[in-house]
Design an enzyme around this catalytic site. Structure first.
Site, mmCIF file in Angstrom:
data_model
loop_
_atom_site.group_PDB
_atom_site.id
_atom_site.type_symbol
_atom_site.label_atom_id
_atom_site.label_comp_id
_atom_site.label_asym_id
_atom_site.label_seq_id
_atom_site.Cartn_x
_atom_site.Cartn_y
_atom_site.Cartn_z
ATOM 1 N N LYS A 1 0.250 3.403 -2.935
ATOM 2 C CA LYS A 1 -0.910 4.303 -2.993
ATOM 3 C C LYS A 1 -0.474 5.775 -2.939
ATOM 4 O O LYS A 1 -1.154 6.653 -3.467
ATOM 5 C CB LYS A 1 -1.890 3.981 -1.856
ATOM 6 C CG LYS A 1 -2.567 2.594 -1.990
ATOM 7 C CD LYS A 1 -3.399 2.266 -0.755
ATOM 8 C CE LYS A 1 -4.366 1.100 -0.912
ATOM 9 N NZ LYS A 1 -3.854 -0.226 -0.676
ATOM 10 N N TYR B 1 -3.745 -2.272 -10.189
ATOM 11 C CA TYR B 1 -3.551 -1.948 -8.767
ATOM 12 C C TYR B 1 -2.623 -2.985 -8.106
ATOM 13 O O TYR B 1 -1.684 -2.637 -7.392
ATOM 14 C CB TYR B 1 -4.923 -1.894 -8.081
ATOM 15 C CG TYR B 1 -4.898 -2.012 -6.575
ATOM 16 C CD1 TYR B 1 -4.553 -0.924 -5.777
ATOM 17 C CD2 TYR B 1 -5.209 -3.221 -5.950
ATOM 18 C CE1 TYR B 1 -4.518 -1.045 -4.399
ATOM 19 C CE2 TYR B 1 -5.176 -3.346 -4.576
ATOM 20 C CZ TYR B 1 -4.824 -2.257 -3.803
ATOM 21 O OH TYR B 1 -4.776 -2.381 -2.434
ATOM 22 N N VAL C 1 1.221 -3.680 3.799
ATOM 23 C CA VAL C 1 1.198 -4.980 4.480
ATOM 24 C C VAL C 1 2.475 -5.803 4.267
ATOM 25 O O VAL C 1 2.643 -6.841 4.888
ATOM 26 C CB VAL C 1 -0.028 -5.864 4.128
ATOM 27 C CG1 VAL C 1 -1.296 -5.334 4.746
ATOM 28 C CG2 VAL C 1 -0.167 -6.061 2.637
ATOM 29 N N SER D 1 0.795 -1.234 0.000
ATOM 30 C CA SER D 1 0.000 0.000 0.000
ATOM 31 C C SER D 1 0.822 1.276 0.000
ATOM 32 O O SER D 1 0.258 2.366 -0.142
ATOM 33 C CB SER D 1 -0.943 0.009 1.191
ATOM 34 O OG SER D 1 -2.003 -0.868 0.932
ATOM 35 N N TYR E 1 -4.782 3.790 7.941
ATOM 36 C CA TYR E 1 -6.154 3.256 8.055
ATOM 37 C C TYR E 1 -6.778 3.625 9.394
ATOM 38 O O TYR E 1 -6.685 4.782 9.813
ATOM 39 C CB TYR E 1 -6.162 1.734 7.832
ATOM 40 C CG TYR E 1 -5.231 1.308 6.739
ATOM 41 C CD1 TYR E 1 -5.470 1.731 5.430
ATOM 42 C CD2 TYR E 1 -4.107 0.543 6.981
ATOM 43 C CE1 TYR E 1 -4.611 1.380 4.405
ATOM 44 C CE2 TYR E 1 -3.241 0.178 5.953
ATOM 45 C CZ TYR E 1 -3.508 0.599 4.678
ATOM 46 O OH TYR E 1 -2.665 0.269 3.678
HETATM 47 N N1 GLN Z 1 -2.326 -5.687 -1.868
HETATM 48 C C1 GLN Z 1 -2.904 -5.419 -0.585
HETATM 49 C C2 GLN Z 1 -4.406 -5.525 -0.692
HETATM 50 O O1 GLN Z 1 -4.908 -5.016 -1.624
HETATM 51 C C3 GLN Z 1 -2.481 -4.063 -0.099
HETATM 52 C C4 GLN Z 1 -3.042 -3.749 1.265
HETATM 53 C C5 GLN Z 1 -2.088 -3.042 2.173
HETATM 54 O O2 GLN Z 1 -0.867 -2.979 1.951
HETATM 55 N N2 GLN Z 1 -2.616 -2.569 3.274
HETATM 56 O O3 GLN Z 1 -5.058 -6.123 0.128
#
Ligand code: GLN
Length: 307
Positions: A66, A191, A261, A63, A243
């Site tokens: 992003k 994505y 993650v 993420s 988050y």
């Molecule tokens: N690829 C992960 C997902 O879409 C990314 C989520 C994350 O890093 N929090 O669930």
């Protein structure tokens, strides 16, 4: 300030926490990562780097991507982007569907999954197709990291798609509310390829410099975005970058930051440096447990928080 001694001290202090968190296990490619790893890099405006731990080890940025896709979407669409994506913290897990249904397919912010999938859709519109949207984001990441070797892991991207039921559900839900223009599989696939990009803490802390310096790379002088856009990306990182633990991160660390993650966290010290810390063990909110602690120790020891 003796940055090297400070980060050495931090590495020692977080050592007992390594292995406490839980490695992301929703796909095999991430579940196999050894949780007892740690790295931290600081990059100053002249390009000087201070590192401790496994700063050359590549990991899945997930993420953190992003931040880069939001940067490009904001650059191309300006405030028009906010017609399709909100800017408020969600107070919900990163992959939650519930709020999206209540709010008629408009994601709360660009840093939860629904928001980043929507940003990817906007980038596909801008670039004309999904392949180019993927390539241009990768090129942007290579430019801001000053490293042409950076690439995405096909194994991770394919595995994400095979297990991507929830992200596909988010995209389908947005499509049902007419807030997604391209084919669901193309958008989610792109994505995932961005999420599967692999970098180390040296590359990622270098990549944060444009956000520490009002949109301009302080090493090369390259202007990426306006000062106003940079300010806003930092603001969204502070309020939404972790988050439903964003308040906690602001309270304990006090810097704009974004987690993934894969266990990475990037952070921005405005006018001073870019930071990246990595440790794959995650807390209950999906953020690196030792990484968050390391950043908390960093701002406590240096006084370099924005507050
Ligand atoms: N690829 C992960 C997902 O879409 C990314 C989520 C994350 O890093 N929090 O669930």
């Amino acid at each position: 300030m003796d940055y090297q001694s400070i980060i050495n001290e931090i590495a020692e202090e977080v050592f007992p926490l390594l292995g406490d968190g839980k490695v992301a296990n929703y796909i095999p490619a991430l579940a196999g990562v050894n949780p007892k790893q740690f790295a931290m890099t600081l990059t100053l405006f002249d390009g000087t780097q201070y590192s401790v731990g496994k700063a050359d080890t590549l990991f899945s940025i997930q993420s953190i991507s992003k931040v880069f896709t939001f940067t490009l979407a904001l650059k191309f669409y300006g405030t028009d982007l906010y017609k399709r994506i909100g800017l408020e913290p969600s107070g919900n897990p990163f992959n939650s569907l519930v709020q999206l249904e209540y709010e008629k397919g408009k994601p709360r912010n660009p840093f939860i999954n629904a928001g980043a999938i929507n940003v990817t859709d906007a980038l596909i519109n801008h670039y004309g197709n999904d392949e180019t949207a993927y390539e241009e984001v990768l090129e942007f990441i290579r430019a801001i990291s000053d490293d042409k070797t950076i690439d995405s892991s096909d194994v991770v991207a394919i595995s994400e798609m095979e297990h991507g039921f929830r992200n596909l559900a988010l995209a389908n839900l947005m499509k049902s509310f007419n807030n997604l223009d391209n084919k669901v599989e193309d958008v989610v696939g792109t994505y995932f390829k961005h999420c599967a990009i692999e970098m180390n803490t040296k590359m990622l802390s270098r990549a944060m410099l444009y956000l520490s310096n009002d949109g301009v790379d302080p090493v090369t002088g390259q202007i990426y975005i306006t000062a106003s856009q940079s300010k806003r990306i930092n603001a969204v990182m502070l309020t939404c970058g972790h988050y439903d633990a964003s308040g906690d991160f602001a309270f304990n660390v006090g810097l704009p930051g974004k987690s993934g993650v894969g266990g990475g966290i990037v952070a921005v010290v405005p006018e001073v440096m870019g930071i990246c810390v990595w440790s794959p063990g995650l807390n209950a909110n999906g953020n690196s447990l030792a990484g968050t602690k390391a950043l908390e120790l960093f701002t406590t020891k240096t006084g370099l928080s924005i507050f």
